[in-house]
Structure formats: C-alpha cells, structure tokens
Design an enzyme around this catalytic site. Structure first.
Site, PDB file in Angstrom:
ATOM      1  N   LYS A  47     -72.615  -7.044 -36.690  1.00  0.00           N
ATOM      2  CA  LYS A  47     -71.584  -6.602 -35.752  1.00  0.00           C
ATOM      3  C   LYS A  47     -71.784  -7.331 -34.425  1.00  0.00           C
ATOM      4  CE  LYS A  47     -69.639  -2.267 -33.892  1.00  0.00           C
ATOM      5  NZ  LYS A  47     -69.731  -0.796 -33.913  1.00  0.00           N
TER       6      LYS A  47
ATOM      7  N   SER B 203     -65.729   1.952 -34.894  1.00  0.00           N
ATOM      8  CA  SER B 203     -65.556   0.656 -34.268  1.00  0.00           C
ATOM      9  C   SER B 203     -66.045  -0.525 -35.106  1.00  0.00           C
ATOM     10  CB  SER B 203     -66.306   0.631 -32.940  1.00  0.00           C
ATOM     11  OG  SER B 203     -67.701   0.802 -33.157  1.00  0.00           O
TER      12      SER B 203
ATOM     13  N   SER C 193     -68.646   5.444 -35.977  1.00  0.00           N
ATOM     14  CA  SER C 193     -68.228   4.037 -36.073  1.00  0.00           C
ATOM     15  C   SER C 193     -68.765   3.256 -37.267  1.00  0.00           C
ATOM     16  CB  SER C 193     -68.610   3.297 -34.792  1.00  0.00           C
ATOM     17  OG  SER C 193     -67.731   3.660 -33.750  1.00  0.00           O
TER      18      SER C 193
END
Lengths: 62, 442
Positions: free
Chosen positions: B74, B149, B173
């Site tokens: 990420k 997210s 997330s």
C-alpha cells in the site's frame, strides 16, 4: 512586562481558521456525535481511572 | 494460483519466480488501465529481484513460503527509493530513504515487490475514489468502489496482479476492500505488527495487515510480517471453537443477502463441529461513536502541520480534518475513558466465546459516487453504513478476519467478519481455512 496580545492582523490560535460555511456544513454531523459521547461520559466513574491507555488489547494479553 | 500453490510449483521447478512476476506484470498491464489499482509499478526491479531469488533456489537457498512470490505494498508504507505518496498531494514527491520494517521483513522472506497500490487519500475514507491519483475501481464491477482505504490492494489481489498486498486498517480499511473485492484480509491485534515507517492516521487505532486470495495465504503473510512471538497457539480444531452469533446490532441495517450469507457461514461452521452460541453484544453504537471521536481528533493532530494547505486536500478528507479540529480535548479524553469501560464489557463477552461472526460490510460494493445506501427501508450515509460493522473492532484492538462468504444475485462478493480475542489470530485462521474449504465461495 506587557503580555503579548494578538493584534487584529495576528490570527488567534484559539480560533481555528475554518471557513464559516464549512463549520455550518459539518455541524449537523459533529454535534449529535458529541452529544452522544457526552451522554456516555456521564457513566464514567468519578474516582480516578487510568484514562489514557491507548493500547487496551495489547495490555490485556500481556 | 495461491501462494501455497505457487510455492509448490516453484520448488518443483514447474515455474520460476521470474515467470510468476511476469504473469503479475502482464495482468497489471492488461487490467490496471481500467482498475487503477497501482500508483507505482516497479517492473524492472521486480524482475531483477525475481531472477536473484530464482538463482538462490537453484543454489539450494530457500527462504520459506514467500520465496519468489510477487507482492505489492500500500502506498503509505515506506519503500526505499520508491515514491510513497499516501495517496496525497502533500506527499507526491516523497521518496523514503529506508524501507518500513514490514517491507524489510517481507523482502527478507523472499517476496518480490511489484509496486505500490493506490488508496483513499491519506487512508481516510472507504471509497478509494482519489482526487489526486484517480478512482480505483472494483474488479467485479468497474462501476463500483473496491472499498477502502486499501482499495488498490484489494483490487490487485482479486485480479491476480499480486499474490498478496499489504494494507492498513484504522476503521475497516483492510476488511472493507476484502469484503467488496472478494478476498481475505486480516486486521491483526493492535500492536502485533510494527507500524513504523507507515504514514499514521489514527494513532491509537492504526493497524497494518495482509490481503490475499485465501485465508491460508493470509496466514502465511502474517507469519512473514510478525516481529514477535506473542501469538497464542490456535485451538486444536474447529470442534473446540465457540462462535458467538450476535442477537443484536449486527443483523439489523444489513442487506438480506448478506444476512443470509453470514448465517449460512455459521451453519457451515456448525457442520464442521464448532459450537454456535447466540450472544448479546455490548453497546456497539457507543463503541462506534467513541471510535469516530478518537479518529477525528487523532487524524487532525497528525495533519495539523498541513492545515494551511487546504487546497491540497480532497473535499471529503478536508471536511473530516476540520471536524477533528472542532472536537474539544475534553471529549477526546472522555472518549478514551469510555473506550476502556466498553473494552471491559467486550472482554467479558469474549470470555464466553472464542470468536464472533458478523457481516464484514452490511452491503455489497456501492456504486462509485453513491452517497447513501438503503438498509431496512432507511437511507444511510454510505461511509457510516459501511464502517458500522468494523470500526468498533479497531477501538477494542481485537483481531478480525474478513473473508468471502458467497456472492449476491448480482454476482458481487459478500464478506464475513470473524472477530477474535487479542493475539488469537491463529484460531481465526484455522477456522477461516476450514470454512473456506467447506463453503468454496471462490
């Protein structure tokens, strides 16, 4: 010594520089949330508690 | 192909790490122009890493299950020499001088880094509709959000662009994109995995963890990311596991398809020998409220140095940061105190069960731009509805696994959340793997 007071040109740190229209927009979301949390806070014990332990789960298992 | 299967193929010389890496890069070239799961692809260094790892295997050096496996990180996790944006204009030129510890651990375990996955701006939201790096799309239906997210990580893993991707989870997330993209994701116990070198959001709520195609692969990833030995052993088998099925909260304001899918998962667990026990869950609404206050205040504290750059934030993130600035310190402190009080209630519940089944998300993936979802005849804000099942678990710090539990009539994935006791991830993984085989949702 004269304390320093903010002049009209110096923004006060006590007043966040958030545009009024933004404050009006977020008020309907934030206010009820704060009211609910304050109502929960009434259940808190009056005696001392260890308020700010951020790591509850880690602590619980150790 | 899973990490387990790829590992077997690598060791029997049916495939090389370079071939696996090229397959992933081909998938990225084919699908990413539409899905936008990646912010940065490091194709050349990935090929070089893969070749070096192939050479090690030839020489008899085997680093374990991750040897030669292509993965992604990420884009708020520091990677040395590779831009790490946090999905934000503020960090558009940020090139870290060092890898985050979990990046180092995965590299030492033999993982090949393919690149950096996209996310909701500063990881503060669930749509991954990013104003600076573009909209990330759901691989099952590109008109829908992948969740967030960690939306890029979910989309990349679901489409074989990577075998595993790292994610972070402050209020769902990892679990939300896992649920919406049809993959597995684990939010470990708070503090279990090292968060240094990762852009913070909610200082007392942030977690880092893996997303992968199967629960078994998530387990392999967790082992590789661990930096201590605090994990407790798994309960021996499904027969010894007590599963709590909530009688309140978790099955209201949930789509009927998701409700049925989670109940079917509990039936499957019961057939595997687990004991399913109806439970009354303590006050989750209060837990969610407390979680929102804490996150609002902590995120605004983190981003205080950037408040003068209002134009560099997307409108949704800026509104949340402004809300956080308006939370009085007194309410933040009391929210932390209430958190402790509620934690005691949940610890009491979890002394009678080993884990609890809930939906991971109350619906399948909403459409991009959809502001509200209808649940039980009531219109609810999409973000608040989507985080309703997951946010509170960050407040408790308990581990929670999200895994697929079927598809809707429209063919969209539905997610089960299995919540466990602190440091008992292994029990969740044993049960999740058994369920995965029993339900065969993929």
């Amino acid at each position: 010594m004269t304390p320093h007071l903010p002049t009209p040109e110096t923004p006060s740190v006590l007043k966040p520089d958030i545009p009024t229209e933004q404050i009006q927009a977020i008020q309907p979301t934030l206010e009820p949330l704060l009211v609910r949390v304050r109502s929960q806070a009434e259940k808190l014990p009056r005696q001392a508690d260890s308020a700010l332990e951020f790591f509850p789960a880690s602590e619980a298992a150790e | 192909m899973t990490i387990l299967e790829a590992g077997q193929a690598l060791r029997s010389r049916q495939v090389s790490s370079l071939e696996l890496t090229n397959r992933c890069l081909d998938q990225i070239a084919k699908l990413d122009p539409q899905l936008n799961a990646f912010i940065t692809v490091t194709a050349e260094s990935a090929r070089a890493q893969a070749q070096a790892l192939d050479q090690e295997l030839v020489k008899g050096m085997d680093r374990g299950p991750f040897h030669g496996i292509p993965i992604a990180h990420k884009d708020l996790i520091d990677t040395r020499g590779v831009r790490t944006t946090s999905g934000s204009k503020l960090f558009g030129d940020h090139v870290p001088g060092d890898d985050a510890p979990i990046v180092k651990k995965l590299a030492a375990a033999g993982a090949v880094m393919l690149g950096k996955t996209g996310l909701h701006e500063i990881a503060y939201g669930i749509t991954s509709d990013n104003p600076h790096f573009g909209t990330i799309r759901n691989p099952c239906d590109p008109a829908r959000i992948p969740g967030g997210s960690s939306g890029g990580s979910g989309a990349a893993v679901a489409t074989d662009m990577a075998f595993m991707a790292t994610g972070t989870d402050t209020g769902g997330s990892i679990r939300i994109p896992a649920s919406f993209c049809g993959v597995a994701g684990l939010k470990p116990t708070y503090g279990l995995l090292d968060r240094s070198g990762i852009q913070p959001l909610g200082l007392s709520l942030d977690h880092v963890g893996p997303l992968a195609r199967t629960v078994a692969d998530v387990g392999i990833a967790l082992e590789a990311m661990l930096d201590d030995t605090r994990l407790l052993p798994a309960l021996a088998n499904c027969e010894s596991i007590r599963i709590g099925m909530p009688e309140n909260f978790y099955f209201t304001h949930v789509s009927s398809e998701v409700r049925d899918a989670v109940r079917k998962a509990a039936d499957s667990a019961e057939r595997l020998g687990a004991r399913v026990i109806p439970v009354k869950v303590p006050d989750i609404d209060a837990l969610n409220d407390v979680g929102r206050i804490i996150l609002l205040a902590e995120a605004s504290a983190v981003y205080q140095p950037y408040f003068s750059r209002r134009e560099d934030f997307g409108a949704d993130v800026l509104a949340l940061l402004d809300q956080g600035r308006m939370v009085p310190a007194t309410d933040y402190v009391n929210a932390q105190r209430i958190r402790k009080m509620l934690l005691a209630d949940f610890e009491a519940l979890f002394s009678t069960i080993d884990c609890m089944f809930t939906p991971a998300t109350p619906t399948t993936a909403p459409l991009i731009g959809q502001k509200q979802v209808e649940l039980d005849g009531e219109m609810m804000d999409t973000r608040l509805a989507t985080t309703r099942m997951v946010r509170g678990i960050n407040v408790l710090g308990f581990p929670a696994l999200a895994m697929p539990c079927g598809r809707s009539a429209e063919g969209l994935p539905m997610g089960l959340q299995v919540i466990g006791r602190p440091f008992e991830e292994k029990t969740l993984l044993v049960l999740g793997e058994a369920l995965e085989s029993a339900m065969s949702p993929r």
